[in-house]
Write an enzyme that holds these catalytic residues in place. Structure first.
Site, PDB file in Angstrom:
ATOM      1  N   TRP A 185     -18.591  16.142  12.783  1.00 20.69           N
ATOM      2  CA  TRP A 185     -17.901  15.788  11.855  1.00 20.69           C
ATOM      3  C   TRP A 185     -18.332  16.181  10.325  1.00 20.69           C
ATOM      4  O   TRP A 185     -19.405  16.279  10.203  1.00 20.69           O
ATOM      5  CB  TRP A 185     -17.843  14.167  11.645  1.00 20.69           C
ATOM      6  CG  TRP A 185     -16.983  13.454  12.702  1.00 20.69           C
ATOM      7  CD1 TRP A 185     -16.222  14.218  13.722  1.00 20.69           C
ATOM      8  CD2 TRP A 185     -16.620  12.140  12.863  1.00 20.69           C
ATOM      9  NE1 TRP A 185     -15.679  13.198  14.292  1.00 20.69           N
ATOM     10  CE2 TRP A 185     -15.802  11.994  13.859  1.00 20.69           C
ATOM     11  CE3 TRP A 185     -16.871  10.989  11.812  1.00 20.69           C
ATOM     12  CZ2 TRP A 185     -15.260  10.766  14.243  1.00 20.69           C
ATOM     13  CZ3 TRP A 185     -16.321   9.918  12.058  1.00 20.69           C
ATOM     14  CH2 TRP A 185     -15.464   9.416  13.376  1.00 20.69           C
ATOM     15  N   GLU A 194      -5.765  -3.815   0.529  1.00 21.21           N
ATOM     16  CA  GLU A 194      -6.296  -4.899   1.377  1.00 21.21           C
ATOM     17  C   GLU A 194      -7.285  -5.665   1.236  1.00 21.21           C
ATOM     18  O   GLU A 194      -7.633  -6.677   1.710  1.00 21.21           O
ATOM     19  CB  GLU A 194      -6.260  -4.286   2.727  1.00 21.21           C
ATOM     20  CG  GLU A 194      -4.975  -3.525   3.282  1.00 21.21           C
ATOM     21  CD  GLU A 194      -4.720  -2.228   2.879  1.00 21.21           C
ATOM     22  OE1 GLU A 194      -5.246  -1.945   2.089  1.00 21.21           O
ATOM     23  OE2 GLU A 194      -4.102  -1.554   3.841  1.00 21.21           O
ATOM     24  N   LYS A 209     -13.066  17.591  12.301  1.00 24.89           N
ATOM     25  CA  LYS A 209     -13.639  17.546  13.685  1.00 24.89           C
ATOM     26  C   LYS A 209     -13.951  18.926  13.996  1.00 24.89           C
ATOM     27  O   LYS A 209     -13.235  19.701  14.130  1.00 24.89           O
ATOM     28  CB  LYS A 209     -13.145  16.859  14.202  1.00 24.89           C
ATOM     29  CG  LYS A 209     -12.906  15.409  13.970  1.00 24.89           C
ATOM     30  CD  LYS A 209     -11.993  14.542  14.630  1.00 24.89           C
ATOM     31  CE  LYS A 209     -11.661  13.170  14.194  1.00 24.89           C
ATOM     32  NZ  LYS A 209     -10.581  12.950  13.250  1.00 24.89           N
ATOM     33  N   THR A 229       0.739  -1.208   0.064  1.00 25.21           N
ATOM     34  CA  THR A 229       0.016   0.098   0.020  1.00 25.21           C
ATOM     35  C   THR A 229       0.931   1.201   0.100  1.00 25.21           C
ATOM     36  O   THR A 229       2.068   1.040   0.674  1.00 25.21           O
ATOM     37  CB  THR A 229      -1.016   0.226   1.167  1.00 25.21           C
ATOM     38  OG1 THR A 229      -0.016   0.164   2.224  1.00 25.21           O
ATOM     39  CG2 THR A 229      -1.769  -1.363   1.306  1.00 25.21           C
TER      40      THR A 229
HETATM   41  P1  ADP Z   1      -3.847   4.197  -0.418  1.00 25.34           P
HETATM   42  O1  ADP Z   1      -4.687   5.222  -0.753  1.00 25.34           O
HETATM   43  O2  ADP Z   1      -3.777   3.987   0.990  1.00 25.34           O
HETATM   44  O3  ADP Z   1      -2.534   4.064  -1.351  1.00 25.34           O
HETATM   45  P2  ADP Z   1      -5.577   2.223  -1.539  1.00 25.34           P
HETATM   46  O4  ADP Z   1      -5.015   2.475  -3.001  1.00 25.34           O
HETATM   47  O5  ADP Z   1      -5.677   0.701  -1.491  1.00 25.34           O
HETATM   48  O6  ADP Z   1      -4.733   3.041  -0.520  1.00 25.34           O
HETATM   49  O7  ADP Z   1      -6.828   3.064  -1.455  1.00 25.34           O
HETATM   50  C1  ADP Z   1      -7.951   2.696  -0.541  1.00 25.34           C
HETATM   51  C2  ADP Z   1      -8.755   3.934  -0.492  1.00 25.34           C
HETATM   52  O8  ADP Z   1      -9.278   4.479  -1.362  1.00 25.34           O
HETATM   53  C3  ADP Z   1     -10.108   3.433   0.519  1.00 25.34           C
HETATM   54  O9  ADP Z   1      -9.783   3.321   1.762  1.00 25.34           O
HETATM   55  C4  ADP Z   1     -10.792   4.694   0.372  1.00 25.34           C
HETATM   56  O10 ADP Z   1     -10.512   5.727   1.091  1.00 25.34           O
HETATM   57  C5  ADP Z   1     -10.601   5.144  -1.144  1.00 25.34           C
HETATM   58  N1  ADP Z   1     -11.744   4.957  -2.034  1.00 25.34           N
HETATM   59  C6  ADP Z   1     -11.649   3.620  -2.647  1.00 25.34           C
HETATM   60  N2  ADP Z   1     -12.675   3.492  -3.526  1.00 25.34           N
HETATM   61  C7  ADP Z   1     -13.104   4.830  -3.208  1.00 25.34           C
HETATM   62  C8  ADP Z   1     -14.581   5.196  -3.728  1.00 25.34           C
HETATM   63  N3  ADP Z   1     -15.351   4.562  -4.903  1.00 25.34           N
HETATM   64  N4  ADP Z   1     -14.999   6.505  -3.449  1.00 25.34           N
HETATM   65  C9  ADP Z   1     -14.170   7.167  -2.533  1.00 25.34           C
HETATM   66  N5  ADP Z   1     -13.154   6.591  -1.858  1.00 25.34           N
HETATM   67  C10 ADP Z   1     -12.662   5.389  -2.324  1.00 25.34           C
END
Ligand code: ADP
Length: 546
Positions: free
Chosen positions: A447, A333, A442, A185
Site C-alpha cells: 500500500w 459519524e 495498491k 454525510t
Molecule cells: P466526508 O469527507 O465523507 O464528507 P466527513 O466530513 O465526515 O465526511 O469527513 C471525515 C473524513 O475526513 C475522515 O474519515 C478522514 O478521512 C478525513 N479526516 C478527518 N480529519 C482528518 C485529519 N486530521 N487528517 C486527515 N484526514 C482527516
C-alpha cells in the site's frame, strides 16, 4: 444497587440556560448576512431560543419532527440550534454547497417539515421548493426589510415570526437519548446518509471539548467559528462554547480571508478551527499583504481537522503566528471529534522539528472514544506505530447506524464503527492516518499512502496544493499519479519534483507521473474530490519522461 445521585437528563437546553445564567453578557459578534456587524449575547440568544421553541408549536412542529436549515454561522442559526432541539424537535442542518439534486434528496429523505434559510440561498430555495414534498413553510432568516421576492408557498419572515412569540418558556425535560440534530454525510459514494445526534451525545461531546487536553474550550477564550454550522454541528463548538461561556465570533456568509482576518483582528480572537483549505486562504491573504504581522493578531490556538495537514502549515502557524497548533481527526459519524493531538509531558525536551512531527499525527484518544485497528480479516493489529489497518471506533458520541436504517447494520461484532480510514496507532496512542481505505494506492501488493505523498509534495516551495491518485498499471496494478497546482509566480518541473520527493519517500512510492493543473476539485466540505480526479484521469497513460 443504584447510586443515590439525581437522575437529570443531559439536555442541550441546559447549555444555553447555563450560558445565559452565568455568562449573560458574554458577547456573540456576527458579520450578518445583510452585511453589518451584529452584537448580541448569551442572554439575548437564550431569550431568542425560547421564542423559537414557541414558534415551533405555532408552526405545528411536534417532538421528533425535522426542521431544516440552509444557513451560515449567525445569531439566528444559533437561536435555532438551541430553540429547535431544546423544544424536542430535530434540527437538520443542510449543507448548501451540495448539488441541488443532493439537497432535494436529503430534505425529502429527512422529511423536513419547515425550512429556515438565509437570503443568500433564496434563488436556490425557489428552484428547489416544488420538489420539497414535506416542507410546509419556508422561513427567510432576516427582517421584513430584507425579505427576498421569491415565489414559494408559505414564505415567512424569521424576525416577524420570532418577535411575535413570548420569551417565557420552560424547557421541557425528556429522555436524554432523544434525537437532537441531523447531519448528512456528503456521500462521496452512494446517496448521502443521515447521522442522527442525541442530546446525550452532544452534551458529552461538548464536555470533552472543554477539557484542557483536547481543545480546552473555556470562558477566557474568544472563538472564531470558521467551521460552518452545517458541517457536523460546526465540530460541536456552538454547544461547547455555551457550556463554557465563550465569546463567539461568527463570520456569516463572509468566509473570505479578508473578513476572517478583520474579525480576528477587531475581536481579538484567541482560538479558531477550520479545514486546511480555509487556512491556506488566510496564508494567501498574508502573502499578498506583507505589511501585516500575523503575530499581532495574538492568536493562541489553531485547530485543524477534516483533511491532512501539510507540515508547512503547522510550521507557519507556530513560527509566524505564535499559535499553538492542535490537530483533530473525526467524521460526521463521530460528532465529529474522535482523536485530538496534543503533546505529552515527555515531549517537552524534543526539538521544535520533532514536536511538529508529532503534531502531524492526527491525535490521541480522548476519554469516550475507544479505538482499534484491524486487518482485512477483522483481527486487531498491534499499537506499534507500524502496523496499519482499518480504524474502528466506539463510544457514546459515535453513530450506531444511519437515519432510517440506510446502509443497514454498520457496527462490527464488538460494536465498533468502521470509519473507512486506514491508520496506525503508536505505543503512546497517537493515531496516524495512512489513507482513506478507498484512496490508498495498491501497488504490487503493497500500500502507498496518498496522504503521505501529498504531504511530501506540498513541502516543495513551488507547490500550492497537491493530490495523489492511483492510475492502473499493467505490472503493479496501480501506481501513484501526482497532480499539482503551482504557487502563483513559481516554477518547477516534473523531474525536479520527483528529485525532491526521492529524498523524502522510498523509491517505489515515487509517482509514475506528475501533472500540473490550474486548480483541483474539492468536495462540499473543502476536501480533495478524489472521485472527480479519478474520472478526470481515467485511462491516463503515464508519460515516460518522468
Ligand atoms: P466526508 O469527507 O465523507 O464528507 P466527513 O466530513 O465526515 O465526511 O469527513 C471525515 C473524513 O475526513 C475522515 O474519515 C478522514 O478521512 C478525513 N479526516 C478527518 N480529519 C482528518 C485529519 N486530521 N487528517 C486527515 N484526514 C482527516
Amino acid at each position: 444497587m443504584f447510586g443515590l445521585m439525581q437522575d437529570r437528563p443531559l439536555l442541550i437546553s441546559s447549555l444555553i440556560e447555563h450560558a445565559a445564567t452565568f455568562h449573560p453578557h458574554t458577547e456573540i459578534v456576527v458579520r450578518s448576512v445583510e452585511g453589518p456587524i451584529v452584537r448580541t449575547d448569551y442572554d439575548a440568544v437564550h431569550r431568542r431560543a425560547k421564542q423559537v421553541a414557541h414558534a415551533m408549536a405555532q408552526l405545528g412542529i411536534a417532538p421528533g419532527d425535522r426542521v431544516g436549515t440552509l444557513a451560515w454561522n449567525t445569531h439566528r442559526h444559533l437561536a435555532l440550534y438551541f430553540g429547535v432541539s431544546g423544544a424536542g424537535a430535530v434540527l437538520h442542518t443542510v449543507n448548501p454547497r451540495l448539488f441541488p439534486e443532493q439537497i432535494d434528496y436529503i430534505v425529502n429523505h429527512a422529511e423536513d417539515q419547515v425550512l429556515f434559510f438565509d437570503t443568500s440561498f433564496a434563488p436556490l430555495v425557489e428552484k428547489l421548493a416544488p420538489g420539497l414534498r414535506s416542507v410546509r413553510a419556508f422561513i427567510a432568516m432576516t427582517d421584513r426589510a430584507h425579505m427576498p421576492a421569491i415565489d414559494v408557498p408559505n414564505l415567512l419572515c424569521f424576525d416577524e415570526l420570532i418577535d411575535a412569540q413570548s420569551e417565557d418558556y420552560d424547557w421541557p425535560v425528556f429522555d436524554e437519548r432523544t434525537a437532537s440534530s441531523l447531519c448528512y454525510t456528503s456521500g462521496t459514494t452512494g446517496n448521502p446518509k443521515g447521522v442522527l445526534y442525541s442530546h446525550r451525545s452532544t452534551v458529552l461531546h461538548s464536555l470533552m471539548e472543554c477539557t484542557p487536553d483536547t481543545f480546552g474550550v473555556n470562558s477566557g477564550m474568544t472563538l472564531l467559528l470558521a467551521v460552518p454550522m452545517f458541517h457536523a454541528n460546526a465540530w460541536g463548538m456552538p454547544y461547547a462554547a455555551a457550556m463554557a461561556g465563550v465569546k463567539l465570533v461568527m463570520p456569516g456568509p463572509h468566509l473570505d480571508a479578508q473578513n476572517l482576518y478583520e474579525l480576528m483582528r477587531d475581536e481579538k480572537v484567541s482560538i479558531s478551527q477550520a479545514v486546511p483549505t480555509v487556512w491556506l486562504m488566510l496564508f494567501q491573504y498574508f502573502d499578498a499583504h506583507p505589511e501585516l504581522d500575523p503575530r499581532a493578531l495574538g492568536l493562541k490556538r489553531i485547530g485543524l481537522g477534516g483533511a491532512a495537514t501539510p507540515r508547512s502549515m503547522i510550521e507557519r502557524f507556530e513560527r509566524d503566528f505564535g499559535a499553538d497548533f492542535v490537530q483533530g481527526w473525526g467524521m460526521t459519524e463521530t460528532s465529529p471529534i474522535g482523536v485530538i493531538g496534543n503533546l505529552l509531558p515527555k515531549h517537552a525536551a524534543l526539538s521544535e522539528d520533532e514536536k511538529i512531527g508529532i503534531k502531524m499525527k492526527q491525535g490521541r484518544g480522548v476519554w469516550g472514544v475507544a479505538l482499534k485497528i484491524v486487518g482485512e480479516d477483522g483481527r486487531r493489529l498491534p499499537h506499534d506505530g507500524k502496523a496499519f489497518g482499518h480504524l474502528h471506533v466506539r463510544g457514546p458520541w459515535i453513530a450506531s447506524g444511519y437515519f432510517r436504517g440506510e446502509g443497514g447494520g454498520v457496527l462490527d461484532a464488538e460494536g465498533f464503527f468502521p470509519t473507512g480510514d486506514v491508520a496506525t496507532i503508536d505505543a503512546d496512542g497517537y493515531v496516524q492516518l495512512v489513507d482513506r481505505a478507498k484512496d490508498v494506492i495498491k501497488s504490487g501488493g503493497e500500500w502507498i499512502s496518498s496522504i503521505d505523498l501529498e504531504n511530501a509534495a506540498s513541502a516543495h516551495p513551488a507547490v500550492a496544493e497537491a493530490a495523489v491518485i492511483g492510475i492502473p498499471h499493467p505490472k503493479w496494478t496501480e501506481r501513484p499519479l501526482l497532480i499539482v497546482v503551482k504557487r502563483p509566480g513559481s516554477e518547477v518541473t516534473a523531474s525536479q519534483l520527483r528529485d525532491f520527493l526521492a529524498q523524502r519517500v522510498v523509491k517505489w512510492w515515487l509517482p509514475e507521473d506528475v501533472v500540473f493543473v490550474d486548480s483541483l476539485p474539492h468536495t462540499a466540505t473543502g476536501k480533495l474530490l478524489k472521485t472527480r480526479l479519478r474520472e478526470m484521469f481515467k485511462g491516463y497513460v503515464a508519460a515516460k519522461s518522468v
